[in-house]
Design a protein around this motif. Structure first.
Motif, short mmCIF file in Angstrom:
data_model
loop_
_atom_site.label_atom_id
_atom_site.label_comp_id
_atom_site.label_asym_id
_atom_site.label_seq_id
_atom_site.Cartn_x
_atom_site.Cartn_y
_atom_site.Cartn_z
N GLY A 27 66.27 -68.53 72.41
CA GLY A 27 66.31 -67.82 71.12
C GLY A 27 65.32 -68.30 70.09
O GLY A 27 64.36 -69.04 70.40
N ALA A 28 65.57 -67.88 68.85
CA ALA A 28 64.63 -68.13 67.75
C ALA A 28 64.34 -69.61 67.53
O ALA A 28 63.23 -69.97 67.14
N GLU A 29 65.32 -70.45 67.83
CA GLU A 29 65.11 -71.89 67.58
C GLU A 29 64.37 -72.57 68.73
O GLU A 29 64.14 -73.78 68.70
N LEU A 33 62.68 -65.74 71.61
CA LEU A 33 63.12 -64.40 72.04
C LEU A 33 64.22 -63.90 71.10
O LEU A 33 65.07 -64.68 70.67
N ASP A 34 64.22 -62.59 70.82
CA ASP A 34 65.32 -62.05 70.02
C ASP A 34 66.49 -61.67 70.93
O ASP A 34 66.39 -61.78 72.16
N SER A 35 67.58 -61.22 70.32
CA SER A 35 68.79 -60.95 71.10
C SER A 35 68.56 -59.87 72.16
O SER A 35 69.13 -59.93 73.25
N ILE A 36 67.72 -58.89 71.84
CA ILE A 36 67.46 -57.81 72.80
C ILE A 36 66.72 -58.37 74.03
O ILE A 36 67.08 -58.08 75.17
N ILE A 38 66.69 -61.45 75.12
CA ILE A 38 67.55 -62.35 75.90
C ILE A 38 68.52 -61.53 76.77
O ILE A 38 68.73 -61.84 77.95
N GLU B 85 73.12 -64.85 66.66
CA GLU B 85 72.20 -64.30 67.66
C GLU B 85 72.90 -64.20 69.01
O GLU B 85 72.74 -63.22 69.74
N ARG B 88 75.15 -61.20 69.00
CA ARG B 88 74.38 -59.95 69.15
C ARG B 88 73.92 -59.78 70.59
O ARG B 88 73.97 -58.69 71.15
N THR B 89 73.47 -60.89 71.19
CA THR B 89 73.01 -60.83 72.59
C THR B 89 74.16 -60.40 73.49
O THR B 89 74.00 -59.54 74.35
N LEU B 92 74.87 -56.67 73.17
CA LEU B 92 73.88 -55.84 73.86
C LEU B 92 74.05 -55.93 75.37
O LEU B 92 73.98 -54.92 76.07
N SER B 115 67.27 -57.11 64.73
CA SER B 115 65.89 -56.73 64.96
C SER B 115 65.76 -55.24 64.61
O SER B 115 66.56 -54.43 65.07
N ARG B 130 67.24 -51.95 66.13
CA ARG B 130 66.60 -51.60 67.41
C ARG B 130 67.57 -51.50 68.58
O ARG B 130 67.25 -50.88 69.59
N ALA B 134 66.80 -49.84 72.29
CA ALA B 134 66.50 -50.71 73.43
C ALA B 134 67.47 -50.42 74.58
O ALA B 134 67.08 -50.37 75.74
N MET B 138 66.67 -49.29 78.37
CA MET B 138 67.13 -50.07 79.53
C MET B 138 67.95 -49.23 80.50
O MET B 138 67.90 -49.43 81.70
#
Lengths: 75, 204
Positions: A27-29, A33-36, A38, B85, B88-89, B92, B115, B130, B134, B138
Motif C-alpha cells: 500500500g501507500a506506506e 499501490l492503491d486499494s484497487i 491491491i 485502505e 477499501r481493498t 473491492l 481513489s 473509481r 474498476a 475487472m
C-alpha cells in the motif's frame, strides 16, 4: 516459474517503474499501490494459483513475501 | 438552488421525525413500498450517490434481482490510513468475487476518501470514486446508475440505462463521465433532491 517470480511480475504490472522490495507493504506506506491495485493483485494471484487470498486482508501489512508464503502454503 | 437544498434537508428531518413517531419501523417494513424499475439480469454494479434513502437500495434490490453485496463506508475515529485502505481493498476484493459468482453490488460513487476520477459535473468538475468503474473493467459487469427518493412515505428507486464501455485506457473515465452526466440530468430535473453531500461534491 517460481511462485515468487509470478507474484513479483503481477505486482510489477501494477507498479511499473517501482523497485520491488518483498518486505515492504503493497500500500501507500510501502510500494504505493492503491486499494484497487491491491485487490487486482490478489484476484490475479487467486486465478493463477487457485487459492483464496481473502484472509490476507484480515490484518495490516500485506507484503509480497507474505503473499508468496500464503500461496505456497495454500497450493 | 439553496432553497431546494434547504427544502431537501428539512424534508429529511421531517421524515426522521415521522419515522421516530411511527415507532421506528424496520427498513424491511418500509421497503415493502418500494418501486423498483426494470433492470437487466445480474451481475450488475449499481452505482449510487448519497441522496435520499440510500440504505433502502441494497435491501430493495435483493428482493428483486437476487444476492446483493452493499458496501457501506463508515468514518471511524482513530482508524489509521493503512487500516482504511485495507478496508477499501477488502470491499473491492469481495465485490469482485461476488460479481464473478453472479451477484450484484451496490457501491457509492461519492465516498469520503477514495481513489477518484475527476469528470465534468454541472459547470465544473467533480471527483467520482473509481472503485465501481474498476470493478466493471475487472468483471465486465455493467454500471447501473441509481438513486433512491422518497415519495410520501414510499421509497422509489430511479435507475439509468446500464452503462458499458469498450476496452481501452479511457474505459473507467468514460464510464465515470457518463454516470456523472446521468446524475446531473437527474438533479436538473429534480433539484429538490440535491443533498448537502452532493453540493459538497460539486464544490470540490
Amino acid at each position: 516459474m517460481d511462485p515468487s517470480d509470478v507474484v513479483r511480475a503481477i505486482v510489477q504490472a501494477h507498479a511499473p517503474g517501482t523497485t520491488l522490495d518483498e518486505e515492504l507493504p503493497l500500500g501507500a506506506e510501502g510500494l504505493g499501490l492503491d486499494s484497487i491495485a491491491i485487490a487486482e493483485v490478489l484476484l490475479e494471484c487467486e486465478e493463477r494459483f487457485g487459492a483464496s487470498c481473502g484472509q490476507l486482508l484480515e490484518s495490516d501489512g500485506l507484503t509480497i513475501a507474505r503473499l508468496v508464503r500464503h500461496l505456497g502454503a495454500a497450493t | 438552488m439553496s432553497r431546494s437544498i434547504l427544502r431537501s434537508e428539512v424534508r429529511q428531518n421531517v421524515l426522521i421525525y415521522w419515522w421516530v413517531r411511527s415507532g421506528r419501523p424496520g427498513l424491511r417494513e418500509l421497503i415493502r413500498e418500494v418501486h423498483v424499475p426494470a433492470l437487466p439480469k445480474p451481475p450488475l454494479i449499481v452505482g449510487t450517490f448519497h441522496l435520499g434513502p440510500l440504505t433502502a437500495i441494497g435491501a430493495a434490490l435483493e428482493a428483486r434481482i437476487g444476492p446483493v453485496f452493499a458496501s457501506v463506508e463508515r468514518r471511524r475515529v482513530g482508524a489509521t490510513a493503512a487500516r482504511r485502505e485495507r478496508r477499501r481493498t477488502r470491499t473491492l476484493y469481495e465485490s469482485a468475487r461476488f460479481l464473478r459468482a453472479g451477484g450484484s453490488v451496490v457501491i457509492a460513487l461519492d465516498p469520503f476518501v477514495a481513489s477518484c476520477i475527476r469528470v465534468p459535473f454541472f459547470a465544473g468538475t467533480a471527483p467520482i470514486a473509481r472503485g465501481a468503474f474498476a470493478l466493471s473493467r475487472m468483471t465486465g459487469a455493467p454500471i447501473v446508475p441509481m438513486v433512491a427518493r422518497w415519495r410520501g412515505t414510499r421509497v422509489e428507486l430511479v435507475a439509468g440505462e446500464p452503462l458499458v464501455a469498450a476496452d481501452g485506457p479511457d474505459r473507467e473515465y468514460a464510464l465515470a463521465a457518463e454516470t456523472a452526466r446521468w446524475l446531473e440530468d437527474y438533479l436538473r430535473a429534480n433539484p429538490e433532491e440535491i443533498s448537502l453531500r452532493i453540493l459538497g461534491l460539486m464544490q470540490r
